[in-house]
Design a protein around this motif. Structure first.
Motif, PDB file in Angstrom:
ATOM      1  N   VAL A  79       0.843  -1.195  -0.190  1.00  8.17           N
ATOM      2  CA  VAL A  79      -0.157  -0.101  -0.135  1.00  8.17           C
ATOM      3  C   VAL A  79       0.808   1.369  -0.131  1.00  8.17           C
ATOM      4  O   VAL A  79       1.895   1.448   0.713  1.00  8.17           O
ATOM      5  CB  VAL A  79      -0.774  -0.009   1.191  1.00  8.17           C
ATOM      6  CG1 VAL A  79      -1.795   1.382   1.291  1.00  8.17           C
ATOM      7  CG2 VAL A  79      -1.915  -1.098   1.283  1.00  8.17           C
ATOM      8  N   GLN A  80       0.499   2.139  -0.812  1.00  8.71           N
ATOM      9  CA  GLN A  80       1.093   3.561  -0.799  1.00  8.71           C
ATOM     10  C   GLN A  80       0.258   4.594  -0.720  1.00  8.71           C
ATOM     11  O   GLN A  80      -0.926   4.470  -1.473  1.00  8.71           O
ATOM     12  CB  GLN A  80       1.802   3.563  -2.082  1.00  8.71           C
ATOM     13  CG  GLN A  80       2.635   5.106  -2.282  1.00  8.71           C
ATOM     14  CD  GLN A  80       3.368   5.092  -3.408  1.00  8.71           C
ATOM     15  OE1 GLN A  80       4.340   4.391  -3.702  1.00  8.71           O
ATOM     16  NE2 GLN A  80       3.251   6.250  -4.167  1.00  8.71           N
ATOM     17  N   ALA A  81       0.404   5.396   0.514  1.00  6.65           N
ATOM     18  CA  ALA A  81      -0.639   6.519   0.567  1.00  6.65           C
ATOM     19  C   ALA A  81       0.133   7.806   0.569  1.00  6.65           C
ATOM     20  O   ALA A  81       1.136   8.023   1.102  1.00  6.65           O
ATOM     21  CB  ALA A  81      -1.046   6.229   2.103  1.00  6.65           C
ATOM     22  N   ARG A  82      -0.513   8.722  -0.280  1.00  5.41           N
ATOM     23  CA  ARG A  82      -0.229   9.958  -0.584  1.00  5.41           C
ATOM     24  C   ARG A  82      -0.897  11.087   0.042  1.00  5.41           C
ATOM     25  O   ARG A  82      -1.968  11.126   0.003  1.00  5.41           O
ATOM     26  CB  ARG A  82      -0.109   9.951  -2.016  1.00  5.41           C
ATOM     27  CG  ARG A  82       0.806  11.126  -2.564  1.00  5.41           C
ATOM     28  CD  ARG A  82       1.263  10.861  -4.238  1.00  5.41           C
ATOM     29  NE  ARG A  82       0.092  11.092  -5.103  1.00  5.41           N
ATOM     30  CZ  ARG A  82      -0.543  12.080  -5.323  1.00  5.41           C
ATOM     31  NH1 ARG A  82      -0.026  13.523  -5.050  1.00  5.41           N
ATOM     32  NH2 ARG A  82      -1.640  12.101  -5.867  1.00  5.41           N
ATOM     33  N   ARG A  83      -0.209  11.945   0.645  1.00 10.42           N
ATOM     34  CA  ARG A  83      -0.792  13.069   1.356  1.00 10.42           C
ATOM     35  C   ARG A  83      -0.354  14.443   0.923  1.00 10.42           C
ATOM     36  O   ARG A  83       0.768  14.279   0.329  1.00 10.42           O
ATOM     37  CB  ARG A  83      -0.619  12.966   2.958  1.00 10.42           C
ATOM     38  CG  ARG A  83       0.924  13.064   3.136  1.00 10.42           C
ATOM     39  CD  ARG A  83       1.117  13.072   4.867  1.00 10.42           C
ATOM     40  NE  ARG A  83       0.479  14.453   5.482  1.00 10.42           N
ATOM     41  CZ  ARG A  83       1.486  15.595   5.450  1.00 10.42           C
ATOM     42  NH1 ARG A  83       2.637  15.545   5.097  1.00 10.42           N
ATOM     43  NH2 ARG A  83       0.827  16.523   6.069  1.00 10.42           N
ATOM     44  N   GLN A  84      -1.004  15.206   1.051  1.00  9.25           N
ATOM     45  CA  GLN A  84      -0.495  16.583   0.731  1.00  9.25           C
ATOM     46  C   GLN A  84      -0.441  17.515   2.069  1.00  9.25           C
ATOM     47  O   GLN A  84      -1.040  17.124   3.137  1.00  9.25           O
ATOM     48  CB  GLN A  84      -1.604  17.388  -0.059  1.00  9.25           C
ATOM     49  CG  GLN A  84      -2.816  17.609   0.305  1.00  9.25           C
ATOM     50  CD  GLN A  84      -3.929  18.259  -0.630  1.00  9.25           C
ATOM     51  OE1 GLN A  84      -3.693  17.723  -2.054  1.00  9.25           O
ATOM     52  NE2 GLN A  84      -4.986  18.864  -0.164  1.00  9.25           N
ATOM     53  N   ASP A  85       0.277  18.499   2.068  1.00 19.17           N
ATOM     54  CA  ASP A  85       0.439  19.618   3.170  1.00 19.17           C
ATOM     55  C   ASP A  85      -0.546  20.202   3.553  1.00 19.17           C
ATOM     56  O   ASP A  85      -0.914  20.705   4.394  1.00 19.17           O
ATOM     57  CB  ASP A  85       1.819  20.146   3.000  1.00 19.17           C
ATOM     58  CG  ASP A  85       3.178  19.330   3.393  1.00 19.17           C
ATOM     59  OD1 ASP A  85       2.719  18.035   4.120  1.00 19.17           O
ATOM     60  OD2 ASP A  85       3.943  19.528   2.928  1.00 19.17           O
ATOM     61  N   PHE A  90      -4.984  12.972   3.179  1.00 21.65           N
ATOM     62  CA  PHE A  90      -4.402  12.089   2.223  1.00 21.65           C
ATOM     63  C   PHE A  90      -5.195  12.240   0.959  1.00 21.65           C
ATOM     64  O   PHE A  90      -6.558  12.683   0.914  1.00 21.65           O
ATOM     65  CB  PHE A  90      -4.815  10.653   2.687  1.00 21.65           C
ATOM     66  CG  PHE A  90      -3.877  10.233   3.707  1.00 21.65           C
ATOM     67  CD1 PHE A  90      -2.665   9.711   3.317  1.00 21.65           C
ATOM     68  CD2 PHE A  90      -4.306  10.547   5.121  1.00 21.65           C
ATOM     69  CE1 PHE A  90      -1.765   9.256   4.323  1.00 21.65           C
ATOM     70  CE2 PHE A  90      -3.305  10.034   6.070  1.00 21.65           C
ATOM     71  CZ  PHE A  90      -2.259   9.510   5.750  1.00 21.65           C
ATOM     72  N   VAL A  91      -4.746  12.203  -0.362  1.00 23.55           N
ATOM     73  CA  VAL A  91      -5.290  12.280  -1.306  1.00 23.55           C
ATOM     74  C   VAL A  91      -5.373  11.102  -2.377  1.00 23.55           C
ATOM     75  O   VAL A  91      -5.970  11.068  -3.393  1.00 23.55           O
ATOM     76  CB  VAL A  91      -4.436  13.494  -2.254  1.00 23.55           C
ATOM     77  CG1 VAL A  91      -4.671  15.013  -1.715  1.00 23.55           C
ATOM     78  CG2 VAL A  91      -3.001  13.161  -2.665  1.00 23.55           C
ATOM     79  N   GLU A  92      -4.475  10.149  -1.875  1.00 20.78           N
ATOM     80  CA  GLU A  92      -4.458   8.738  -3.026  1.00 20.78           C
ATOM     81  C   GLU A  92      -4.263   7.729  -2.123  1.00 20.78           C
ATOM     82  O   GLU A  92      -3.046   7.881  -1.333  1.00 20.78           O
ATOM     83  CB  GLU A  92      -3.642   9.123  -3.994  1.00 20.78           C
ATOM     84  CG  GLU A  92      -3.396   7.818  -4.929  1.00 20.78           C
ATOM     85  CD  GLU A  92      -2.497   7.885  -6.026  1.00 20.78           C
ATOM     86  OE1 GLU A  92      -2.554   7.321  -7.125  1.00 20.78           O
ATOM     87  OE2 GLU A  92      -1.609   8.764  -5.861  1.00 20.78           O
ATOM     88  N   VAL A  93      -4.648   6.573  -2.376  1.00 21.46           N
ATOM     89  CA  VAL A  93      -4.170   5.381  -1.697  1.00 21.46           C
ATOM     90  C   VAL A  93      -4.136   4.340  -3.032  1.00 21.46           C
ATOM     91  O   VAL A  93      -5.165   4.188  -3.623  1.00 21.46           O
ATOM     92  CB  VAL A  93      -5.163   4.672  -0.572  1.00 21.46           C
ATOM     93  CG1 VAL A  93      -4.682   3.338  -0.154  1.00 21.46           C
ATOM     94  CG2 VAL A  93      -5.196   5.824   0.551  1.00 21.46           C
ATOM     95  N   GLU A  94      -3.120   3.772  -3.113  1.00 19.23           N
ATOM     96  CA  GLU A  94      -2.870   2.855  -4.042  1.00 19.23           C
ATOM     97  C   GLU A  94      -2.346   1.486  -3.502  1.00 19.23           C
ATOM     98  O   GLU A  94      -1.508   1.531  -2.579  1.00 19.23           O
ATOM     99  CB  GLU A  94      -1.847   3.313  -4.967  1.00 19.23           C
ATOM    100  CG  GLU A  94      -1.651   2.483  -6.407  1.00 19.23           C
ATOM    101  CD  GLU A  94      -0.671   3.090  -7.356  1.00 19.23           C
ATOM    102  OE1 GLU A  94      -0.473   2.335  -8.440  1.00 19.23           O
ATOM    103  OE2 GLU A  94      -0.069   4.265  -7.143  1.00 19.23           O
ATOM    104  N   TYR A  95      -2.944   0.438  -4.075  1.00 25.73           N
ATOM    105  CA  TYR A  95      -2.432  -0.955  -3.536  1.00 25.73           C
ATOM    106  C   TYR A  95      -2.214  -1.819  -4.723  1.00 25.73           C
ATOM    107  O   TYR A  95      -2.616  -1.798  -5.692  1.00 25.73           O
ATOM    108  CB  TYR A  95      -3.602  -1.407  -2.598  1.00 25.73           C
ATOM    109  CG  TYR A  95      -5.120  -1.674  -3.353  1.00 25.73           C
ATOM    110  CD1 TYR A  95      -5.237  -2.766  -3.883  1.00 25.73           C
ATOM    111  CD2 TYR A  95      -5.867  -0.612  -3.480  1.00 25.73           C
ATOM    112  CE1 TYR A  95      -6.377  -3.016  -4.510  1.00 25.73           C
ATOM    113  CE2 TYR A  95      -7.129  -0.661  -4.071  1.00 25.73           C
ATOM    114  CZ  TYR A  95      -7.471  -1.964  -4.589  1.00 25.73           C
ATOM    115  OH  TYR A  95      -8.585  -1.969  -5.350  1.00 25.73           O
TER     116      TYR A  95
END
Length: 142
Positions: A79-85, A90-95
Motif C-alpha cells: 500500500v502506498q498512501a499519498r498526502r498533501q500538506d 490524504f489524496v490517494e491510496v494505491e494498492y
C-alpha cells in the motif's frame, strides 16, 4: 431494523519527545509521534493508516475465501498512501495485491470486487480520497 454500528476502541499514550504507543486488541504497538527530529523507526500515523488499509484488504481476502470457497496459498499486499500538506489530507491510496492461487482470472476479479465492496476501511478512505489498485494472481513457485 438496522443493526447498531460495531464499536472499536484503542488506547494511546505519549510522553514528550514522541515516545508513544497504542494498545489495540491485546497488543501494544510503539508509534512515532515525535516532531522535528529523526524518525524513531516506529510507524507514525500515516503508516498506521496505510497498515489499517492493508489489514482491511487481507481480512476481506480471508472473508471472501470463506464465503465463495476461493482458495489461495498466500497474499502479499503493498500500500502506498499519498498526502498533501495544504490542506493536510490524504489524496490517494494505491494498492497492489499479489495472491498465490490456482483460481481462474474471473474468480480473482470477483475477489477484487469483494475487496472494493465490503472493506470498511477501504470504503471509508474511498469516500474522501482516490483509492485504486490491482489484484493479480501468481502461481506458487516449486
Amino acid at each position: 431494523m438496522a443493526e447498531p454500528p460495531t464499536t472499536y476502541q484503542v488506547r494511546a499514550q505519549c510522553r514528550p519527545g514522541g515516545v508513544a504507543h497504542v494498545q489495540a486488541g491485546d497488543q501494544t504497538v510503539p508509534i512515532d509521534t515525535a516532531w522535528g527530529v529523526e524518525p524513531s523507526g516506529a510507524p507514525g500515523p500515516a503508516e498506521l493508516l496505510a497498515a489499517a488499509f492493508a489489514s482491511c484488504l487481507m481480512k476481506n481476502i480471508e472473508r471472501t475465501s470463506t464465503l465463495i470457497g476461493f482458495t489461495y496459498t498466500s497474499a502479499d499486499v503493498r500500500v502506498q498512501a499519498r498526502r498533501q500538506d495544504s490542506p493536510p489530507q490524504f489524496v490517494e491510496v494505491e494498492y497492489d495485491v499479489r495472491i498465490v492461487t490456482d483460481e481462474p482470472e474471473r474468480r480473482v476479479d470477483l475477489l477484487h470486487r469483494n475487496l472494493r465492496q465490503f472493506g470498511t476501511v477501504y470504503n471509508t478512505l474511498a469516500a474522501v480520497c482516490d483509492v485504486h489498485g490491482t489484484v493479480a494472481a501468481a502461481t506458487a513457485e516449486a
